[in-house]
Enzyme design. Sequence first.
Site, PDB file in Angstrom:
ATOM      1  N   ASP A  47       0.823  -1.204   0.000  1.00 29.80           N
ATOM      2  CA  ASP A  47       0.000   0.000   0.000  1.00 29.80           C
ATOM      3  C   ASP A  47       0.861   1.260   0.000  1.00 29.80           C
ATOM      4  O   ASP A  47       1.464   1.607   1.008  1.00 29.80           O
ATOM      5  CB  ASP A  47      -0.898  -0.027   1.243  1.00 29.80           C
ATOM      6  CG  ASP A  47      -1.810   1.183   1.354  1.00 29.80           C
ATOM      7  OD1 ASP A  47      -2.010   1.870   0.325  1.00 29.80           O
ATOM      8  OD2 ASP A  47      -2.308   1.435   2.464  1.00 29.80           O
ATOM      9  N   ASP A  96      -1.948   5.716  -5.153  1.00 31.38           N
ATOM     10  CA  ASP A  96      -2.246   4.850  -4.020  1.00 31.38           C
ATOM     11  C   ASP A  96      -2.574   3.433  -4.471  1.00 31.38           C
ATOM     12  O   ASP A  96      -3.693   3.146  -4.898  1.00 31.38           O
ATOM     13  CB  ASP A  96      -3.408   5.449  -3.227  1.00 31.38           C
ATOM     14  CG  ASP A  96      -3.724   4.679  -1.950  1.00 31.38           C
ATOM     15  OD1 ASP A  96      -3.009   3.703  -1.653  1.00 31.38           O
ATOM     16  OD2 ASP A  96      -4.671   5.051  -1.244  1.00 31.38           O
TER      17      ASP A  96
END
Length: 391
Positions: free
Chosen positions: A103, A283
């Site tokens: 992430d 992201d």
Amino acid sequence: MNLRVIILLFCLIVLVEGKVHRFRLQRRSHRHHKVPHAHLHLQFRNALRRKFGYTPLRTVNAVNPTSGDKGGVVLTETLKNSYDTNFYGDVSTGEQSFTMQFDTGSSDFWVPSSHCKFCKKCGNKFFRESHSKTFQTDKIPFTITYGSGSVKGIVASDDVAFGDLKIQKQGIGLVNISDSCSDFDGICGLAFQPLSMTGSTPVFQQMIDQKLVEKPIFSFHLKSGSSDGGSMILGGSNSSLYYGPLTYTNVTEARYWTFKMDFVEVHGKGSRRCEGGCKAIMDTGTSLIVGPVLDILSINNAIGAQHNATFDLYTVDCSTITQLPVIVFGIGDKEFYVKPHTYVIVYQDFCYSGFMDMRGLTFWIIGDVFLRENYVEFDWGRQRIGIAPAV
């Protein structure tokens, strides 16, 4: 209704020569393909709002692999694709293996602890302190909120390994409390130190400091449409996985991977948004592309998506996907494209737009919908992002 599939649906998380290590992954079964209940979609939206610092809503409204002279390796980790919305691979901590989502929208590394009863009910693996000879903790508490929910636990440290690449004394979070299930066990944050909720040095910074990687660079090549999710490359890039040169744009705020986006538009529709430039975050831990309400409304109207008040998302007629226009992203004075078969998420006969709004949001969150079409290099050393059309 299968809660694991629901969280999967809305979760917001190669082969190269030389010094490369490969990982064997196991696929988890998913027998149900049901559209989620509206209140669960609201929970997802609220968790995403918390992740990026917005107050939750109470109601829903209408690597080039070369041999370097500095030591370190270029490591390629094979990723697993779950419904084009989750991408994860194997990492071990304390010599115990876990499936981890990688992430770039967070900075902490955490795994479930043996005290997390909810994690066990979800079927996740959990960390056994007694099985590690290198485990240490001062039992300092932490809380982290993600798009898929929140976790709480204590800060610890242990060795973390990606294949033969081993980080010594990596700060980790041991999760005792979680409020959602996911298809992976934990999260490996790849953003910068100021974003860390555990106060730990991020994993990739540790790799650089301990001279484990050849270059201070990591890259993502995500794939669509099968269990093969592509790869994450630590320590470099692989030019065989993209077309032409990388286009670089500077990181404007080293917390998230924040950059300036020039514009977004629906090709041929005259519906350019973010005119003159706007803030965006790359992201990998967010499945969709999220933006300001009016901008997302304009894009969804242009592609003929209809707002579904029950689920508070934009649905698309599955039979029209091949006729929909391409979405164009202007970044670094170049244009990058996302095709309709990528930005429309398909679940049997239910199709919805990969563009989601968030009330109060003034910037864009560029998630996996974009990365499944475009190779992205994250240059930690120069604090820049490189992008090219993916092979």
